[in-house]
Design an enzyme around this catalytic site. Structure first.
Site, PDB file in Angstrom:
ATOM      1  N   HIS A 166       0.832  -1.211   0.000  1.00  0.00           N
ATOM      2  CA  HIS A 166       0.000   0.000   0.000  1.00  0.00           C
ATOM      3  C   HIS A 166       0.862   1.254   0.000  1.00  0.00           C
ATOM      4  CE1 HIS A 166       0.940  -0.627   4.176  1.00  0.00           C
ATOM      5  NE2 HIS A 166       0.109   0.253   4.668  1.00  0.00           N
ATOM      6  N   HIS A 204      -2.197   7.846  10.529  1.00  0.00           N
ATOM      7  CA  HIS A 204      -0.755   7.771  10.764  1.00  0.00           C
ATOM      8  C   HIS A 204       0.023   8.011   9.478  1.00  0.00           C
ATOM      9  CE1 HIS A 204      -1.376   3.458   9.505  1.00  0.00           C
ATOM     10  NE2 HIS A 204      -0.189   3.643   8.948  1.00  0.00           N
ATOM     11  N   HIS A 238       0.851  -7.123  11.360  1.00  0.00           N
ATOM     12  CA  HIS A 238      -0.469  -6.994  10.763  1.00  0.00           C
ATOM     13  C   HIS A 238      -0.807  -8.270   9.983  1.00  0.00           C
ATOM     14  CE1 HIS A 238      -0.922  -2.810  11.712  1.00  0.00           C
ATOM     15  NE2 HIS A 238       0.051  -2.402  10.918  1.00  0.00           N
ATOM     16  N   TYR A 262       3.488   1.387  16.464  1.00  0.00           N
ATOM     17  CA  TYR A 262       2.827   2.686  16.360  1.00  0.00           C
ATOM     18  C   TYR A 262       3.161   3.528  17.574  1.00  0.00           C
ATOM     19  CZ  TYR A 262       0.020   0.884  12.513  1.00  0.00           C
ATOM     20  OH  TYR A 262      -0.387   0.365  11.311  1.00  0.00           O
ATOM     21  N   GLU A 279       4.293   5.474  12.368  1.00  0.00           N
ATOM     22  CA  GLU A 279       4.519   4.038  12.328  1.00  0.00           C
ATOM     23  C   GLU A 279       5.897   3.782  11.747  1.00  0.00           C
ATOM     24  OE1 GLU A 279       2.501  -0.002  10.373  1.00  0.00           O
ATOM     25  OE2 GLU A 279       2.463   1.868   9.254  1.00  0.00           O
TER      26      GLU A 279
END
Length: 314
Positions: A206, A220, A252, A261, A271
């Site tokens: 991503h 974030h 994750h 985080y 992060e």
């Protein structure tokens, strides 16, 4: 034609000296510029453009805008036409409006978050150069983040009133800016409400993400590290520097990333993110997470949500 990668994020900070110290000593960034308005510009050691983070003085935390770099100048004109044809107003900022940067195409996402596109920014090179480079520079501080990796934006989601800015942003990014969808969360009685999406233009899982919430905001900004070991070292740095940690090192399920985080002094969530996860490709099937497995999607090890992670943002 089109977007290549994330270029920079501009955020608001309430104490500039404390913010600069945080991003330099905890993340390991370097200040490259300060303008007449008191804005401070920083970059990571493995980035080659002038800056990837802009800190602006404010009385509150949050995001000003996110900017993505396009391949060439002509792409700005072509994308301006596509964005306006979609029904979104744009403004072309002249070269130099942003320091060390060429023309900038400015517009708002359906969620009202401001996005900018640009093609040129002053090249300054990485800290190890391009000829026979060492794997890392000798003067690394803190976590030694390689580069700004992505950001996650909170988007208004109220199915009862027919409001879903996550889906609207996702549609725009896909149809106009040619982002791909790597993962999504579907919720609701019929399992058809798009409550979160992760989108890419590079080959990382991503380059931007959208998650539904009661209001729009910034969840974030994320910085890339090499490995799980580096994530643990980053946590050690944060403990030594008395940084407020939101979620201790974990993995994750979504994107398979290894993560920690934490907050900057103004309350903007940061992060540090490691692990490629997988190669995002246009023909890769979209990964879908269902509402009953959302805990595992976000925090794979415990499978349980952390209230601050979903409720606190700027």
């Amino acid at each position: 034609m089109g977007v290549m990668r994330i270029g920079h994020v501009s955020i608001k900070v309430m104490d500039m000296a404390a913010a600069v110290k945080h991003y330099e000593e905890v993340l390991g960034m370097k200040t490259t510029l300060q303008d007449e308005h008191g804005n401070v510009y920083l970059k990571c050691w493995d980035e080659w453009d002038k800056y990837s983070l802009v800190l602006t003085p404010s009385d509150r935390a949050g995001i000003n805008h996110v900017a993505y770099k396009v391949r060439r100048e002509a792409d700005l004109d072509a994308l301006q036409q596509r964005i306006e044809a979609y029904g979104i107003a744009t403004e072309m900022l002249a070269e130099g409006t942003m320091p060390a940067t060429g023309r900038v195409l400015k517009f708002n996402l359906p969620s009202t978050h401001e996005m900018r596109l640009y093609a040129t920014k002053e090249y300054v090179g990485t800290d190890v150069g391009t000829t026979n480079p060492d794997p890392w520079p000798d003067d690394l501080k803190g976590a030694g983040a390689h580069w700004l990796d992505h950001l996650l934006l909170m988007c208004e989601l109220n199915p009862a009133e027919g409001i879903n800015r996550v889906a609207e942003n996702t549609k725009f990014m896909s149809e106009v800016l040619d982002f791909g969808l790597s993962e999504q969360v579907l919720v609701g009685p019929e399992g058809n409400i798009q409550a979160a999406t992760w989108m890419f233009r590079t080959t990382t899982p991503h380059d931007i993400a959208f998650v539904g919430g009661p209001t729009n905001g910034l969840h974030h900004i994320s910085f890339f590290l090499d490995s799980w070991h580096d994530v643990l070292k980053a946590a050690d740095v944060m403990a030594k520097k008395k940084v407020k940690i939101d979620v201790a090192p974990t993995r994750h399920g979504i994107t398979r990333g290894e993560t920690i985080y934490f907050f900057d002094p103004s309350g903007n969530r940061n992060e540090t993110f490691a692990g490629l996860g997988y190669l995002a490709q246009p023909d890769r099937p979209v990964t879908t997470w269902t509402e009953d497995k959302l805990g595992s999607g976000i925090f794979y090890h415990t499978g349980e949500l952390v209230s601050s992670f979903t409720e606190v943002y700027t």
